[in-house]
Design a protein around this motif. Structure first.
Motif, mmCIF file in Angstrom:
data_model
loop_
_atom_site.group_PDB
_atom_site.id
_atom_site.type_symbol
_atom_site.label_atom_id
_atom_site.label_comp_id
_atom_site.label_asym_id
_atom_site.label_seq_id
_atom_site.Cartn_x
_atom_site.Cartn_y
_atom_site.Cartn_z
ATOM 1 N N ALA A 226 0.828 -1.207 0.000
ATOM 2 C CA ALA A 226 0.000 0.000 0.000
ATOM 3 C C ALA A 226 0.865 1.261 0.000
ATOM 4 C CB ALA A 226 -0.934 -0.015 1.208
ATOM 5 N N VAL A 227 1.902 1.266 0.832
ATOM 6 C CA VAL A 227 2.815 2.412 0.889
ATOM 7 C C VAL A 227 3.505 2.603 -0.456
ATOM 8 C CG1 VAL A 227 4.935 3.283 1.939
ATOM 9 C CG2 VAL A 227 3.168 2.254 3.379
ATOM 10 N N LYS A 228 3.934 1.499 -1.047
ATOM 11 C CA LYS A 228 4.625 1.549 -2.339
ATOM 12 C C LYS A 228 3.762 2.189 -3.417
ATOM 13 C CE LYS A 228 6.751 -1.574 -5.723
ATOM 14 N NZ LYS A 228 7.065 -3.005 -6.031
ATOM 15 N N LEU A 229 2.441 1.934 -3.342
ATOM 16 C CA LEU A 229 1.517 2.409 -4.371
ATOM 17 C C LEU A 229 0.732 3.650 -3.932
ATOM 18 C CD1 LEU A 229 0.156 -1.032 -5.655
ATOM 19 C CD2 LEU A 229 1.809 0.483 -6.782
ATOM 20 N N ASN A 230 1.146 4.249 -2.807
ATOM 21 C CA ASN A 230 0.464 5.445 -2.302
ATOM 22 C C ASN A 230 -1.034 5.208 -2.122
ATOM 23 O OD1 ASN A 230 2.825 7.220 -2.417
ATOM 24 N ND2 ASN A 230 2.623 7.037 -4.647
ATOM 25 N N ALA A 231 -1.361 4.014 -1.690
ATOM 26 C CA ALA A 231 -2.762 3.643 -1.479
ATOM 27 C C ALA A 231 -3.129 3.843 -0.009
ATOM 28 C CB ALA A 231 -2.983 2.186 -1.870
ATOM 29 N N PRO A 232 -4.116 4.694 0.298
ATOM 30 C CA PRO A 232 -4.554 4.831 1.685
ATOM 31 C C PRO A 232 -4.947 3.472 2.251
ATOM 32 C CG PRO A 232 -5.567 6.505 0.302
ATOM 33 C CD PRO A 232 -4.891 5.538 -0.625
ATOM 34 N N GLU A 233 -4.438 3.128 3.434
ATOM 35 C CA GLU A 233 -4.680 1.796 3.982
ATOM 36 C C GLU A 233 -5.482 1.870 5.277
ATOM 37 O OE1 GLU A 233 -1.286 -0.169 5.957
ATOM 38 O OE2 GLU A 233 -0.041 1.431 5.090
ATOM 39 N N PHE A 234 -6.363 0.891 5.448
ATOM 40 C CA PHE A 234 -7.210 0.816 6.626
ATOM 41 C C PHE A 234 -7.173 -0.622 7.148
ATOM 42 C CE2 PHE A 234 -8.777 4.076 3.789
ATOM 43 C CZ PHE A 234 -8.915 5.172 4.629
ATOM 44 N N ASN A 235 -6.460 -0.801 8.259
ATOM 45 C CA ASN A 235 -6.319 -2.122 8.872
ATOM 46 C C ASN A 235 -7.415 -2.311 9.906
ATOM 47 O OD1 ASN A 235 -5.586 -4.501 10.073
ATOM 48 N ND2 ASN A 235 -3.463 -3.911 10.492
ATOM 49 N N VAL A 236 -8.360 -3.183 9.608
ATOM 50 C CA VAL A 236 -9.522 -3.384 10.487
ATOM 51 C C VAL A 236 -9.094 -3.910 11.852
ATOM 52 C CG1 VAL A 236 -11.743 -4.576 10.714
ATOM 53 C CG2 VAL A 236 -10.972 -3.795 8.474
ATOM 54 N N ALA A 237 -7.969 -4.606 11.910
ATOM 55 C CA ALA A 237 -7.502 -5.178 13.175
ATOM 56 C C ALA A 237 -7.181 -4.112 14.212
ATOM 57 C CB ALA A 237 -6.271 -6.050 12.930
ATOM 58 N N LYS A 238 -7.027 -2.868 13.783
ATOM 59 C CA LYS A 238 -6.765 -1.795 14.736
ATOM 60 C C LYS A 238 -8.026 -1.368 15.477
ATOM 61 C CE LYS A 238 -2.720 0.047 12.317
ATOM 62 N NZ LYS A 238 -2.093 1.224 11.666
ATOM 63 N N GLY A 239 -9.172 -1.804 14.997
ATOM 64 C CA GLY A 239 -10.416 -1.528 15.693
ATOM 65 C C GLY A 239 -10.658 -2.525 16.817
ATOM 66 N N LYS A 240 -11.723 -2.312 17.551
ATOM 67 C CA LYS A 240 -12.058 -3.191 18.673
ATOM 68 C C LYS A 240 -13.518 -3.625 18.569
ATOM 69 C CE LYS A 240 -8.808 -0.912 21.824
ATOM 70 N NZ LYS A 240 -8.648 -0.181 23.119
ATOM 71 N N TYR A 241 -13.820 -4.780 19.152
ATOM 72 C CA TYR A 241 -15.212 -5.220 19.205
ATOM 73 C C TYR A 241 -15.438 -6.054 20.463
ATOM 74 C CZ TYR A 241 -13.965 -10.031 17.899
ATOM 75 O OH TYR A 241 -13.447 -11.300 17.890
ATOM 76 N N ILE A 242 -16.688 -6.103 20.879
ATOM 77 C CA ILE A 242 -17.092 -6.987 21.976
ATOM 78 C C ILE A 242 -18.373 -7.704 21.553
ATOM 79 C CG2 ILE A 242 -16.040 -5.606 23.815
ATOM 80 C CD1 ILE A 242 -18.841 -4.502 24.431
ATOM 81 N N ILE A 243 -18.505 -8.950 21.988
ATOM 82 C CA ILE A 243 -19.721 -9.722 21.745
ATOM 83 C C ILE A 243 -20.686 -9.444 22.888
ATOM 84 C CG2 ILE A 243 -20.710 -12.005 21.375
ATOM 85 C CD1 ILE A 243 -18.824 -11.142 19.171
ATOM 86 N N ASN A 244 -21.830 -8.890 22.586
ATOM 87 C CA ASN A 244 -22.819 -8.566 23.613
ATOM 88 C C ASN A 244 -23.742 -9.738 23.914
ATOM 89 O OD1 ASN A 244 -21.913 -5.814 23.637
ATOM 90 N ND2 ASN A 244 -23.112 -5.473 21.778
ATOM 91 N N ASP A 245 -24.072 -10.504 22.883
ATOM 92 C CA ASP A 245 -25.000 -11.619 23.054
ATOM 93 C C ASP A 245 -24.780 -12.615 21.923
ATOM 94 O OD1 ASP A 245 -27.007 -13.096 24.249
ATOM 95 O OD2 ASP A 245 -28.607 -12.122 23.119
ATOM 96 N N PHE A 246 -25.046 -13.880 22.221
ATOM 97 C CA PHE A 246 -24.851 -14.934 21.224
ATOM 98 C C PHE A 246 -25.937 -15.978 21.407
ATOM 99 C CE2 PHE A 246 -23.187 -18.917 19.664
ATOM 100 C CZ PHE A 246 -22.545 -18.565 18.491
ATOM 101 N N THR A 247 -26.604 -16.334 20.301
ATOM 102 C CA THR A 247 -27.619 -17.388 20.321
ATOM 103 C C THR A 247 -27.305 -18.352 19.183
ATOM 104 O OG1 THR A 247 -29.234 -16.488 18.736
ATOM 105 C CG2 THR A 247 -29.273 -15.573 20.984
ATOM 106 N N PRO A 248 -28.006 -19.474 19.099
ATOM 107 C CA PRO A 248 -27.786 -20.393 17.966
ATOM 108 C C PRO A 248 -28.114 -19.782 16.611
ATOM 109 C CG PRO A 248 -28.872 -21.546 19.760
ATOM 110 C CD PRO A 248 -28.870 -20.093 20.125
ATOM 111 N N TYR A 249 -28.730 -18.592 16.607
ATOM 112 C CA TYR A 249 -29.139 -17.989 15.343
ATOM 113 C C TYR A 249 -28.597 -16.584 15.121
ATOM 114 C CZ TYR A 249 -32.423 -21.875 15.242
ATOM 115 O OH TYR A 249 -32.973 -23.130 15.250
#
Length: 474
Positions: A226-249
């Motif tokens: 991305a740097v080589k091609l001057n492409a703006p990059e967005f790494n999703v792994a830098k974000g955060k998430y939490i699981i609030n609820d989980f069901t079989p569906y």
């Protein structure tokens, strides 16, 4: 001579699937480029999103599509493989209320686009012309169809890799790279870094790239490109998430990064891995030129709640779930989802695999991390199949270390199935899918367990077809 729809499909199906990885310096098939130019470059007439990755491509495409449609766009999707009918690869969405079957290209439209492509192919000079592959034909048909529809966006999923893929002649608004793992190693490389480099081949000069590979080494390869091609990059792994609820569906989660916080997003799927795919799609749409600023939290919530993707933790009924996990990197989150949703229910699996997969490691992980009650093994309907007995013996050898479960051959006809009793702690195998599925499904229902069919998308497509024909609404 004009063809019928069935003749057109037969023609394409019998074309070689891929042939470009022999030449590692290949950048784009000149025949394909000449063909698209003769067609008026339909792939460049509609704004596009280009998606590559080892796992999660199809699901990410569906999340992106849902968000864009909910934002008021008319969207085309080009995905692979198909499970039952080739038309599934090409769809157009105008509303999330549309039934999936109604979005697939019709037989008539498929034939019309095929005829346009064939007319152009026949008009090409055959001097040193490299034959088109199956995937190149399908890509051209999709591009012609989408162009004729006058869509707002098209989302194209790569077929294999990225750098050498037919879809890499696109000029996308944004590129996307999903989870990366060791798959197709004979063609793409035997390390994560080599495979990541192939996927990173879709990154274009100055065009934003969103990635969520799940691997730090892969992230580094993509970031460098991305740097080589001057492409703006967005790494999703830098974000955060939490699981609030989980069901079989369903899964409820909240996510955040430096630019937004979204609370209580619901996905109508029990696949834990879908949270990562949803977050990737959110990042893509938020950074998509000309529309990103119009994507609201309300749009994202509605889009995720309407998520559906066949063959990915898909409930066919309360006893049967199918999932296309076909390599170790897909098996790991599959197992996590199974353990999260099953509670005290008995877990049965029906497994089949292609010969180019590292299926010994897949089987080992399944056996070590699931409390399996019954195991059923069959073979896929493909020249890449592995015989059921060979796979069953691997299950037996690994399970013997823990539970001493014997392998048994069915050796029965379909008419005898109703009289066949499934013994506890047994592994059953047979190359005939209908025979194995009937025994597995009926035994699971009798014991009120859950049967998970996994290991190959070929298997998933065949089982879904059998289920819809013989078991649905019984």
């Amino acid at each position: 001579m004009s063809m019928t729809y069935n003749e057109a499909v037969d023609y394409i199906i019998n074309v070689p699937r891929f042939n470009k990885y022999i030449n590692k310096d290949f950048k784009a098939n000149a025949t394909l480029l000449n063909l698209m130019e003769k067609l008026g470059n339909p792939h460049l007439k509609v704004k596009s999103v280009h998606v590559a990755g080892t796992n999660g491509k199809g699901s990410t495409v569906q999340f992106i599509k849902n968000i864009l449609v909910e934002a008021g766009c008319r969207v085309g999707c080009f995905v692979s493989p198909h499970l039952i009918k080739i038309n599934e690869r090409i769809s157009v969405w105008e509303s999330l209320d549309d039934c999936a079957l109604d979005t697939y290209i019709t037989d008539d439209d498929f034939l019309q686009s095929f005829n346009k492509v064939m007319e152009a192919v026949n008009g090409l000079s055959d001097n040193n012309m490299t034959p088109l592959t199956f995937f190149e034909y399908m890509f051209a048909i999709a591009a012609v169809y989408f162009c004729d529809k006058g869509l707002d966006y098209c989302i194209y999923e790569t077929g294999l890799g990225g750098r050498l893929d037919a879809t890499n002649i696109l000029a996308p608004q944004i590129t996307v790279i999903t989870s990366i793992g060791l798959d197709h190693t004979k063609l793409l490389g035997d390390t994560v870094e080599k495979i990541a480099a192939e996927k990173a081949g879709i990154i274009k000069e100055g065009i934003p790239v969103v990635y969520n590979t799940g691997d730090k080494m892969a992230d580094e390869v993509i970031s460098q490109q991305a740097v080589k091609l001057n492409a703006p990059e967005f790494n999703v792994a830098k974000g955060k998430y939490i699981i609030n609820d989980f069901t079989p569906y369903t899964i409820d989660f909240s996510c955040s990064n430096s630019y937004y916080i979204y609370h209580n997003i619901r996905i109508n799927s029990p696949g834990m891995y879908q949270v990562h795919n949803a977050m990737t799609a959110i990042e893509v749409c938020s950074n998509l030129p000309t529309i990103g600023e119009t994507i609201s939290e309300a749009i994202i919530k509605k889009a995720c709640k309407r998520f559906s993707w066949q063959g990915r933790m898909e409930h066919l009924d309360e006893y049967l779930i199918i999932d296309g996990a076909h390599n170790l990197d897909a098996i790991i989150p599959f197992v996590k989802s199974v353990n999260s949703m099953c509670g005290g229910k008995k877990i049965n699996i029906l497994f089949a695999v292609a010969d180019d997969k590292n299926y010994t490691d897949m089987i080992e992980y399944l056996c070590d991390n699931l409390n399996l009650d019954e195991i059923y093994v069959t073979s896929i309907q493909s020249d890449r199949r592995v015989l059921a007995k060979e796979v069953a013996i691997i299950f037996q050898n690994h399970m013997n270390k823990v539970l001493c479960k014997p392998v048994k051959t069915l050796g029965i006809t379909s008419s005898q199935l109703s009289d066949t009793k499934v013994e506890d702690n047994c592994i059953y195998y047979d190359n005939d899918l209908r025979t194995v599925f009937s025994l597995a499904y009926n035994s699971t229902k009798e014991k009120s367990g859950i049967l998970f069919c996994v290991g190959s998308l070929y298997l998933i497509g065949n089982i879904k077809e059998i289920y819809m024909e013989d078991y649905k609404d019984d």
